[in-house]
Design an enzyme around this catalytic site. Structure first.
Site, PDB file in Angstrom:
ATOM      1  N   GLY A  82      -0.408   4.387   0.110  1.00 48.25           N
ATOM      2  CA  GLY A  82      -1.247   5.514   0.522  1.00 48.25           C
ATOM      3  C   GLY A  82      -0.458   6.365   1.502  1.00 48.25           C
ATOM      4  CG  PHE A  83      -2.210   9.782   3.388  1.00 42.68           C
ATOM      5  CD1 PHE A  83      -1.557  10.960   3.063  1.00 42.68           C
ATOM      6  CD2 PHE A  83      -3.529   9.631   2.989  1.00 42.68           C
ATOM      7  CE1 PHE A  83      -2.186  11.960   2.354  1.00 42.68           C
ATOM      8  CE2 PHE A  83      -4.179  10.619   2.276  1.00 42.68           C
ATOM      9  CZ  PHE A  83      -3.505  11.783   1.963  1.00 42.68           C
ATOM     10  N   GLY A  84       0.055   6.060   4.755  1.00 43.20           N
ATOM     11  CA  GLY A  84       0.885   5.327   5.710  1.00 43.20           C
ATOM     12  C   GLY A  84       2.083   4.680   5.039  1.00 43.20           C
TER      13      GLY A  84
ATOM     14  CB  VAL B 263      -1.115  -7.954  -1.595  1.00 41.99           C
ATOM     15  CG1 VAL B 263      -1.003  -8.999  -0.483  1.00 41.99           C
ATOM     16  CG2 VAL B 263       0.244  -7.334  -1.869  1.00 41.99           C
TER      17      VAL B 263
ATOM     18  CD  GLU C  72     -14.266  18.007   3.348  1.00 44.92           C
ATOM     19  OE1 GLU C  72     -13.541  18.500   4.205  1.00 44.92           O
ATOM     20  OE2 GLU C  72     -13.942  17.017   2.682  1.00 44.92           O
TER      21      GLU C  72
ATOM     22  N   GLY D 290       0.832  -1.202   0.000  1.00 39.81           N
ATOM     23  CA  GLY D 290       0.000   0.000   0.000  1.00 39.81           C
ATOM     24  C   GLY D 290       0.867   1.252   0.000  1.00 39.81           C
TER      25      GLY D 290
HETATM   26  C1  FAD Z   1     -13.268  10.911   0.364  1.00 36.99           C
HETATM   27  C2  FAD Z   1     -12.312  10.894   1.510  1.00 36.99           C
HETATM   28  C3  FAD Z   1     -12.001  12.072   2.165  1.00 36.99           C
HETATM   29  C4  FAD Z   1     -11.115  12.079   3.235  1.00 36.99           C
HETATM   30  N1  FAD Z   1     -10.810  13.265   3.838  1.00 36.99           N
HETATM   31  C5  FAD Z   1      -9.888  13.295   4.817  1.00 36.99           C
HETATM   32  C6  FAD Z   1      -9.482  14.528   5.386  1.00 36.99           C
HETATM   33  O1  FAD Z   1      -9.989  15.608   5.032  1.00 36.99           O
HETATM   34  N2  FAD Z   1      -8.518  14.507   6.346  1.00 36.99           N
HETATM   35  C7  FAD Z   1      -7.935  13.338   6.759  1.00 36.99           C
HETATM   36  O2  FAD Z   1      -7.050  13.368   7.609  1.00 36.99           O
HETATM   37  N3  FAD Z   1      -8.324  12.150   6.253  1.00 36.99           N
HETATM   38  C8  FAD Z   1      -9.270  12.102   5.293  1.00 36.99           C
HETATM   39  N4  FAD Z   1      -9.650  10.901   4.750  1.00 36.99           N
HETATM   40  C9  FAD Z   1      -9.101   9.656   5.321  1.00 36.99           C
HETATM   41  C10 FAD Z   1      -7.683   9.397   4.803  1.00 36.99           C
HETATM   42  O3  FAD Z   1      -7.633   9.517   3.416  1.00 36.99           O
HETATM   43  C11 FAD Z   1      -7.271   8.017   5.271  1.00 36.99           C
HETATM   44  O4  FAD Z   1      -7.296   7.974   6.676  1.00 36.99           O
HETATM   45  C12 FAD Z   1      -5.878   7.666   4.768  1.00 36.99           C
HETATM   46  O5  FAD Z   1      -5.864   7.627   3.362  1.00 36.99           O
HETATM   47  C13 FAD Z   1      -5.422   6.340   5.344  1.00 36.99           C
HETATM   48  O6  FAD Z   1      -4.142   6.055   4.840  1.00 36.99           O
HETATM   49  P1  FAD Z   1      -3.702   4.544   4.595  1.00 36.99           P
HETATM   50  O7  FAD Z   1      -2.272   4.612   4.170  1.00 36.99           O
HETATM   51  O8  FAD Z   1      -4.085   3.707   5.735  1.00 36.99           O
HETATM   52  O9  FAD Z   1      -4.619   4.057   3.378  1.00 36.99           O
HETATM   53  P2  FAD Z   1      -4.807   4.647   1.926  1.00 36.99           P
HETATM   54  O10 FAD Z   1      -4.294   6.032   1.828  1.00 36.99           O
HETATM   55  O11 FAD Z   1      -6.215   4.391   1.560  1.00 36.99           O
HETATM   56  O12 FAD Z   1      -3.848   3.736   1.030  1.00 36.99           O
HETATM   57  C14 FAD Z   1      -4.055   2.364   0.882  1.00 36.99           C
HETATM   58  C15 FAD Z   1      -3.263   1.910  -0.346  1.00 36.99           C
HETATM   59  O13 FAD Z   1      -3.254   0.496  -0.361  1.00 36.99           O
HETATM   60  C16 FAD Z   1      -3.470   0.047  -1.671  1.00 36.99           C
HETATM   61  N5  FAD Z   1      -4.032  -1.313  -1.584  1.00 36.99           N
HETATM   62  C17 FAD Z   1      -5.180  -1.683  -0.988  1.00 36.99           C
HETATM   63  N6  FAD Z   1      -5.365  -3.017  -1.087  1.00 36.99           N
HETATM   64  C18 FAD Z   1      -4.294  -3.486  -1.769  1.00 36.99           C
HETATM   65  C19 FAD Z   1      -3.900  -4.797  -2.219  1.00 36.99           C
HETATM   66  N7  FAD Z   1      -4.653  -5.879  -1.968  1.00 36.99           N
HETATM   67  N8  FAD Z   1      -2.746  -4.918  -2.911  1.00 36.99           N
HETATM   68  C20 FAD Z   1      -1.976  -3.845  -3.185  1.00 36.99           C
HETATM   69  N9  FAD Z   1      -2.313  -2.580  -2.792  1.00 36.99           N
HETATM   70  C21 FAD Z   1      -3.437  -2.419  -2.093  1.00 36.99           C
HETATM   71  C22 FAD Z   1      -4.427   1.068  -2.259  1.00 36.99           C
HETATM   72  O14 FAD Z   1      -4.391   1.074  -3.678  1.00 36.99           O
HETATM   73  C23 FAD Z   1      -3.900   2.365  -1.636  1.00 36.99           C
HETATM   74  O15 FAD Z   1      -2.935   2.984  -2.464  1.00 36.99           O
HETATM   75  C24 FAD Z   1     -10.542  10.865   3.673  1.00 36.99           C
HETATM   76  C25 FAD Z   1     -10.862   9.661   3.027  1.00 36.99           C
HETATM   77  C26 FAD Z   1     -11.733   9.676   1.946  1.00 36.99           C
HETATM   78  C27 FAD Z   1     -12.071   8.387   1.233  1.00 36.99           C
END
Ligand code: FAD
Length: 417
Positions: free
Chosen positions: A14-16, A80, A172, A12
Site C-alpha cells: 500500500g502507501f507505506g 502473510v 465524499e 503490504g
Molecule cells: C475509502 C478510503 C478513503 C480514504 N481517503 C483518504 C484520503 O482522502 N486521504 C488520505 O490521506 N487517506 C485516505 N485514506 C486512508 C489511506 O488510504 C490509508 O491511510 C493508507 O492507505 C494507509 O497506508 P498503508 O500502507 O498503511 O496501508 P494500505 O494502503 O491499506 O496497504 C496495505 C496493504 O497490505 C496488504 N495486506 C494486508 N494484509 C496482508 C497480508 N496478511 N498479507 C499480505 N498483504 C497484506 C493489502 O493488500 C494492502 O495492499 C482512505 C482510506 C479509505 C479506505
C-alpha cells in the site's frame, strides 16, 4: 551472488510499503515485497469507483509493474499468515516461508463494525476494489429496481441511501451518491426524478469531518445539504438490516446502507503478540520499531505512532508514505552501524471533497472551501495517483463528468437475480 546482501522483507504494497520499497531501490540490499493482492490501490478515490465515476483500473496499478525498474526487488503475491520471530521468517498462506534480516509490516487496516459484525452484510464499507464494485452494484441495482417498482413504500426504500460515518469518506460518498441519484441518472430513467431520492448521512459526533477545524466542518455541512443530503448529527445507529437502518430508535426503510464509520488494524499485532491500541494498531517506538523486536518495524495504518502532542498520528496516506521513507532510512542507518532517528511527521494539511464542485482544505493557516478548494483537491489527487496513464484517464474522466454529469462506469456486473 546477491544472497549475502541484507534481506529486507516488506509486507503490504500500500502507501507505506511501496514508499519503503522505492526508498530502498538503489540500496545494496535484497528487497522482497509481499502482498495478498496483485495491485497497489489509491484508496482515496475508491468512492468514485463505488459511485460509477471511475473504473477500477483508473485507481489501481499492478505492484509488479510499478516495481519492475527496481533491480534489487522481487514481488510475491501471497497472504502473510504469521511471523516466526525466532527463526526470522514470514509465514505465507501458500505454506512457504520467507527469511528476513529486517522486516517492515505495512498491512494497513480493515473495517470495524464496533462489535456488530452482523451489520457488515447489509452495510458494506469500501476498502478494496471488490468492496467498491459491490457497493456500485448495490446502488445501481436499487435505482434499476426503483424504476419499475409500483409499490410506493418499497420504491421509497429503494431510493433511500444511508451513509454511516461523517468523516471524509462518508462525506465524499454521500455527496457522490446524491449527485448520482439526483442528477446523473434522472436523464436516463423515466420514473426517477431528481427529488425522488433521499440520501442520509449519519454521524455519531456533533459535527462532520471531526479532523478539520469547526468552521470548515460547518461549511462542509452546508455544502452537502445543498446537494440534497440530510445530515443527522449525534445520530446513533442502533440497527442495520437488509431493508432498513434504525437511527436512535427511528426506523428508516432503506435497501442501501454504506459503512464509513470505523477501522480496525490488520492482525499484525497478533502475529507478534505485540502491544496494541483499541483499534488493534501496534504501539511502535519513535524510530518505528516494534518494541522488543530488534529487526521488525511497523508503519502506516497498522501502527500507532505518537505525534508531537502525544496523540496517535492519523490513519492517512501521507503518514504511511513518510513512515515508509523513514523506515528505509533507519534500516540503512542500522546496517551501516549508525543510530536510528525518531520519526517526525510533516503535516501538509487535510482535504475532503463534497460533490463535484466543493471541497474543504485545511493547510494550517490557509483554510479554503468551495470551488477553489475543489480544484486544488482535483490537482492534488491527480498528482498523487501512481502512473502517467491513470493521471491522464482520471483527469479526462473528471472533465467529462463535470461537463456532462455522466457516470461513465455505470456497469452492473454479475447476475442480477
Ligand atoms: C475509502 C478510503 C478513503 C480514504 N481517503 C483518504 C484520503 O482522502 N486521504 C488520505 O490521506 N487517506 C485516505 N485514506 C486512508 C489511506 O488510504 C490509508 O491511510 C493508507 O492507505 C494507509 O497506508 P498503508 O500502507 O498503511 O496501508 P494500505 O494502503 O491499506 O496497504 C496495505 C496493504 O497490505 C496488504 N495486506 C494486508 N494484509 C496482508 C497480508 N496478511 N498479507 C499480505 N498483504 C497484506 C493489502 O493488500 C494492502 O495492499 C482512505 C482510506 C479509505 C479506505
Amino acid at each position: 551472488m546477491t544472497g549475502q546482501r541484507p534481506r529486507i522483507v516488506i509486507v503490504g504494497a500500500g502507501f507505506g510499503g511501496l514508499a519503503a520499497a522505492q526508498a530502498l531501490r538503489r540500496a545494496p540490499v535484497d528487497v522482497t515485497i509481499i502482498d495478498k493482492r496483485n495491485h497497489h490501490l489509491f484508496q482515496p478515490l475508491l468512492y468514485q469507483v463505488a459511485t460509477a465515476a471511475l473504473s477500477p483500473a483508473d485507481i489501481a496499478a499492478p505492484i509488479r509493474a510499478i516495481l519492475a525498474p527496481n533491480r534489487n526487488t522481487r514481488v510475491l503475491l501471497d497472504k502473510v499468515t504469521g511471523i516466526d520471530t525466532a527463526a526470522q521468517e514470514v509465514r505465507l498462506g501458500s505454506g512457504a516461508a520467507v527469511p528476513y534480516d529486517r522486516l517492515i509490516l505495512a498491512t494497513g487496516a480493515r473495517h470495524s463494525y464496533f462489535g456488530r459484525d452482523d451489520w457488515a452484510a447489509h452495510a458494506p464499507g469500501i476498502k478494496t476494489i471488490d468492496d467498491a464494485t459491490a457497493v456500485r452494484r448495490k446502488v445501481l441495482l436499487a435505482l434499476e429496481r426503483a424504476e419499475t417498482e409500483t409499490d410506493q413504500d418499497r420504491r421509497h426504500a429503494l431510493l433511500t441511501f444511508v451513509v454511516i460515518g461523517g468523516g471524509p469518506t462518508g462525506v465524499e460518498m454521500a455527496g457522490a451518491i446524491a449527485e448520482l441519484a439526483r442528477k446523473s441518472v434522472s436523464r436516463d430513467f423515466r420514473s426517477i426524478t431528481p427529488h425522488c431520492s433521499r440520501v442520509i448521512l449519519v454521524e455519531g459526533g456533533e459535527r462532520l469531518l471531526a479532523g478539520f477545524p469547526a468552521t470548515l466542518s460547518a461549511k462542509a455541512k452546508t455544502a452537502i445539504e445543498r446537494l440534497g443530503v440530510e445530515v443527522r448529527l449525534g445520530g446513533r445507529v442502533t440497527s442495520v438490516g437488509a431493508d432498513h437502518v434504525e437511527i436512535g430508535g427511528e426506523h428508516i426503510p432503506a435497501f442501501t446502507a454504506i459503512w464509513a464509520a470505523g477501522v480496525q488494524a490488520s492482525p499484525a499485532a497478533e502475529w507478534l503478540g505485540a502491544e496494541c491500541d483499541r483499534a488493534g494498531r501496534i504501539r511502535i517506538g519513535p524510530d518505528l520499531k516494534v518494541p522488543g523486536q530488534d529487526a521488525i518495524f511497523a508503519i502506516g495504518d497498522t501502527a500507532s505512532c505518537a505525534g508531537p502532542d502525544g496523540r496517535p498520528l492519523p490513519g492517512v496516506a501521507p503518514v504511511a508514505k513518510q513512515q515508509g521513507r523513514h523506515v528505509a532510512a533507519n534500516i540503512l542507518a542500522e546496517l551501516a552501524g549508525a543510530p536510528t532517528r525518531p520519526f517526525r511527521y510533516r503535516d501538509f494539511g487535510n482535504l475532503a471533497t463534497i460533490g463535484r464542485r466543493a471541497a474543504v482544505i485545511d493547510f494550517g493557516r490557509l483554510r479554503l472551501s468551495g470551488f477553489l478548494a475543489w480544484a486544488l483537491w482535483c490537482v492534488a489527487h491527480i498528482w498523487f495517483l501512481v502512473g502517467f496513464r491513470s493521471r491522464i484517464v482520471v483527469g479526462l474522466s473528471w472533465v467529462w463528468n463535470y461537463l456532462t454529469f455522466a457516470r461513465s462506469a455505470r456497469l452492473i456486473t454479475g447476475d442480477i437475480t
